[in-house]
Each structure stands twice: as structure tokens, then as C-alpha cells.
Design a protein around this motif. Structure first.
Motif: not given
Lengths: 311, 311
Positions: A297-302
Motif C-alpha cells: 500500500k502507499t502511505p496515501q492509501d493507508a
């Protein structure tokens, strides 16, 4: 008499206690701020910034003495760990140090610790509020003018003074660092050093070239805080700038800007608090850290996952 | 071939273009990050911090040469406006400068502008991601070690190196500034200056007294980046620290910590974006600024009003 009544009467111990609470006790802070904040808005707020070692604290010491001679009560907040307030404790200057620290109408608070090392910390604005609520008429705030500061000193101060030294590097670098952008007054300190005159001229040239829509042209002053020379001119320019702001609605516009910055800061805090206090937050974030570390996951998705689950 | 394919092949222009988008174009950034981020996690990340003028950039120049000699590709992000990367452009050193800047396997990006003057900006992590996705095996990130930094360099790097000079002040001040807390390796640069030996001993004493639960005792090294002396020992210690991290799950634990910091940053951004993009936000905030400036509301009250109305 309650603690707050004592604070309103200028009691130093009460003030110190309240500041400690503001810094460390989120629940008390909330209630205190609603009482203290309503008592503010009258004091002069002066920001002092510049590189470490520029002599900001010493200059502030000198200015405090001037403000006291004019009868003003003074509060100061220092946030530069590399040049802690001396309270005038320069060589051969022990006597004045005593008088500044023991003067009941001067209150100096250092926020320089490892948790907010140098820049403006979220607590800075709160401490300024407490100082004013305790009756201080002039509030000085010192910060290091390098490093990203989430809080811009110009968002806390009516007048921003930038202190540089001949060694600060050329004026182009000063511009780069954004210091010229915020300066209402520029002080070239340690003006006995080589290149001071040249450096001051350079700064003036840079300022000449800048577009200036406010109608205020920042003066460049030379001083030696250590030797107590050139301080009168700095003090006068502070008054001149206050008079300038008081024309038309300039001061009010600055206060609006300060208010906007304060709301933005509070908004970040409140939003964060809401998310972090959710019962699922800790478990959720631990799992997401693993996914991000594994690049699943990207930090943004998280972050969006956190927001959706804690809404 | 698409721009991203060219980036994955190490094309410098493609990398420069993508970095510019990451910094300035929020919509593109979102899509880019989801592609780029999945290609990361392998590179070594080395943070270099310390006061302005400590010689961080020069030291990084010297280290880049070492990494290149060992065949590693290198990316570097500089965020100190007071000591921009010279690319080796020291006096009498023009030749090497040419070679470093024209080396296709070295990419140096300076983020030093007035929007993020000195500290780590939110864009720093993105740029590191792009550098690694473009095939860089070693990523160096430089930041100024004074001033509050919302992003802690230790949250971006596997190994954090603190660069000080004999003039940096005594070791107590270094501790205060929080630099000792984050240091995996300490470098006393400009070691030809008076007091270098004494200063290094002092730092060692401070470190001796500190509790050290990780099992790593940060070495204190002396160097002169300008004269290219002492650099081999620094390079070796970087490798020793990497070997230390690679034992058991220490590197993974650091990556988890980096991930947590990245999620926290993204969370603040996403929450802010959600509020600010609400159609009523501008009108609402303008009115609230007036209420706060008049001290009718605290910033906290205003923030809660914004959250309630934009939820």
C-alpha cells in the motif's frame, strides 16, 4: 484567590504553573485557553528570527531593558536552543542580569528543549496567550530562522525582526532562506566584524529591488547587542513600524492573518486527535505500517483507510 | 516509451520532470506515487543533519565519490539553503565537480527554496521515492539540524549521521538540540580548527553516559570534508551500521517506523485536503477569522466549527 486570578494579577508562580499545564496537559489546556484567550488582543507582539548564533537573545535582552524604561511590562518566549536567553548574563554584566530576572514585570520562558528544538512549537502561541493574559504589554518571541518551521513567525507577530551577522552569508542566501520575505526590520548584529558595512549595503540593495505592496520599506540597521550599541535605533524602528501598522486597518489585517494561522493549527490538532483517539486506531495503524513497509500500500492509501475506518 | 519507463531506466530528464510534478501537481502526484512507491524499499537511505555551515554538503559530495567507486548509483536530496551542494565545486576542484554532475548514475536535487527553507519538506520523502524508483541504490538526504522539523530525519533514513564542527558549541547544546538523540554516526568536521579534539572527546563522554538500548554505540569521527581527510572512516562506519541493522530485524523495524511516519504525514495531508476542498470552507473560515481576531471564539472553537460544518 484562584490560580487564574493570581495570573491575571501578574503572579509569576501562577503564570509559570499555567504555562506548564498548557504545554503538558491537553485537557486543562482546552479549558485554560478559553479563559485566557478572551483576555488577549491588546499586547504588541514582536517576532525575532535569524540564524543560530546571530545574537537574537542578547538583542532581546537589550530591548527588554528599553521597554522597561518606558514602563511597559514584558513577556518573552525563546525557542532557540543554541542561544538561550542570558537574561543579560554577558561578561561583566552580572548586575543587570540580576535586575532583569528579578524584575516582577518581566517574564522569560524558554521552550528550548529536545521536543521542539529551535523552531516555533505548537505551544509557542499558547505561551504568548498566557503572557498577555497575565498583563504583559509587550510580547517578544524568538525563533531560529532556518529549518522548516510549520509555524511562520509572521503568523504570531505584528512586527517581525530578522537578525543577521556579517557571516550569515551573502544576501542571496538570506533571500533563499525566506528571511527577507518576513522581515519588517533587518538588524545586522555584531557590526564590529569584518564586512558588516558591505553586508548591510547588500541587504539594502536586495530590498530595493523587491516589490513592496505594503508601503513599508524594511530598514536595515547595524547594531552590536553585546556592546549595547545601535539598540536605540532598533527600538525606534519598532515604534515606527507599530505606528505604521496602526494607520488604516493594517494591524487588524495582521491580526486576521494570525487568527487564520491559529485556526489552521487548531484544525490539524483537532482532526488528528479525533482520529488517534478512535478505539480501533492503534490496531489499524500497526497493520497498515506492515503493508506500507512491504510496499503493498502507499502511505496515501493507508491514510484513506484510517480516515474511512475512524470516521 | 512512456515517461515512467524512461525513469525506470534511469533517464535523468524523466526523473527531473517527475520530481517537479511530485512537488507541484497534487493530482499527478497521487497517481505517480502509487506506481513509484511499489518499486522502492531496497535502497540504502542515509540522512545527514547538523547546523548550517557544518559542511554537510561537502561531506556528502565526498561520500558520493566513494559510493560511485564501489559501483553504487546515488541519489541525493539537499534541503539546506545555507550550504547548497557544490557538486564538488571547491576551490581547485573543478574537475571532480564536472565528473560528479555529469555522471549519469548520480542525481542531486536541491529542495532549498523559500517554501521549505532548510528543514525536511513534505516533498522530501516523495523525491526519495522517485530517486529509488529510478534505480538509485544509495539515497542521501541532507537537512538542517536546528529548527523544528515536522519530519524527523530519522523517520526517512536507515542511518542518520550528525555533522558538527568544533564551533558548534559544547556537547550539552548539541544534546539540547536533539541531534545526539538521532545520531547513529557523529562526524566532527573541519577538524583542523581549534578545539576539534576536545570537542570530539566531549561528545564521546556524553555518548558514554547515555543509555543505549539498541546495542549500537554511535562512533564519533573526525574529518575534514574540504580536505578530503577522514572520509574513508566515515564511509566504513556507514557500512558497519548497515551491517548492524541487517542483523536480526533491526532494518525492518526502522522501515516500519518510516512507514508509520509516512502514514501520519499522509493522514494530515488527506484530512486537510478533505476540509479545505469543501465548498463552504472559504466563507466559513473568513467569518471565523473575524471572530477569533475579536476574541469571541478561541481557535479551538473555530476549528471544531469547521470540522462540524465540513464533515
Amino acid at each position: 484567590m484562584t490560580l487564574l486570578d493570581r495570573l491575571f494579577n501578574g503572579d509569576r508562580l501562577a503564570l509559570a504553573r499555567v504555562i506548564t499545564w498548557l504545554e503538558n496537559d491537553p485537557d486543562r489546556r482546552e479549558r485554560l485557553m478559553s479563559v485566557l484567550f478572551s483576555r488577549t488582543g491588546k499586547a504588541r507582539r514582536i517576532g525575532v528570527t535569524g540564524p543560530p548564533g546571530a545574537g537574537k537573545s542578547t538583542l532581546i535582552d537589550r530591548l527588554i531593558v528599553r521597554f522597561r524604561l518606558q514602563g511597559f511590562t514584558v513577556g518573552a518566549v525563546a525557542v532557540d536552543p543554541t542561544s538561550p536567553f542570558t537574561g543579560g548574563a554577558l561578561l561583566g554584566d552580572r548586575l543587570r542580569m540580576q535586575s532583569l530576572w528579578s524584575d516582577p514585570d518581566v517574564f522569560i520562558r524558554s521552550l528550548a528543549d529536545r521536543n521542539h528544538a529551535g523552531g516555533l512549537s505548537p505551544a509557542t502561541a499558547d505561551v504568548m496567550t498566557a503572557l498577555e493574559a497575565a498583563g504583559k504589554q509587550v510580547i517578544l518571541v524568538e525563533t531560529v530562522g532556518v529549518g522548516q518551521t510549520t509555524l511562520d513567525i509572521a503568523d504570531l507577530a505584528d512586527t517581525t525582526m530578522v537578525v543577521l551577522t556579517p557571516e550569515s552569508g551573502d544576501s542571496v542566501q538570506a533571500m533563499k532562506a525566506g528571511l527577507m520575505e518576513v522581515a519588517d526590520i533587518l538588524v545586522v548584529n555584531k557590526d564590529d566584524r569584518t564586512g558588516a558595512s558591505h553586508f548591510a549595503s547588500e541587504l539594502r540593495n536586495v530590498l530595493e529591488m523587491r516589490h513592496n505592496e505594503s508601503g513599508w520599506r524594511p530598514p536595515v540597521l547595524r547594531a552590536s547587542a553585546r556592546d549595547d550599541t545601535g539598540i536605540e535605533a532598533v527600538y525606534e524602528q519598532l515604534n515606527t513600524h507599530l505606528a505604521f501598522l496602526s494607520q488604516s486597518d493594517r494591524l487588524y489585517q495582521r491580526r486576521l492573518r494570525q487568527s487564520r494561522a491559529a485556526i489552521t493549527r487548531a484544525l490539524s490538532e483537532e482532526m488528528r486527535r479525533k482520529v488517534v483517539s478512535h478505539p480501533d486506531y492503534d490496531t489499524l495503524i500497526d497493520g497498515l505500517c506492515v503493508s506500507v513497509a512491504r510496499r503493498e500500500k502507499t502511505p496515501q492509501d493507508a491514510a484513506r483507510t484510517v480516515m474511512a475506518r475512524t470516521a
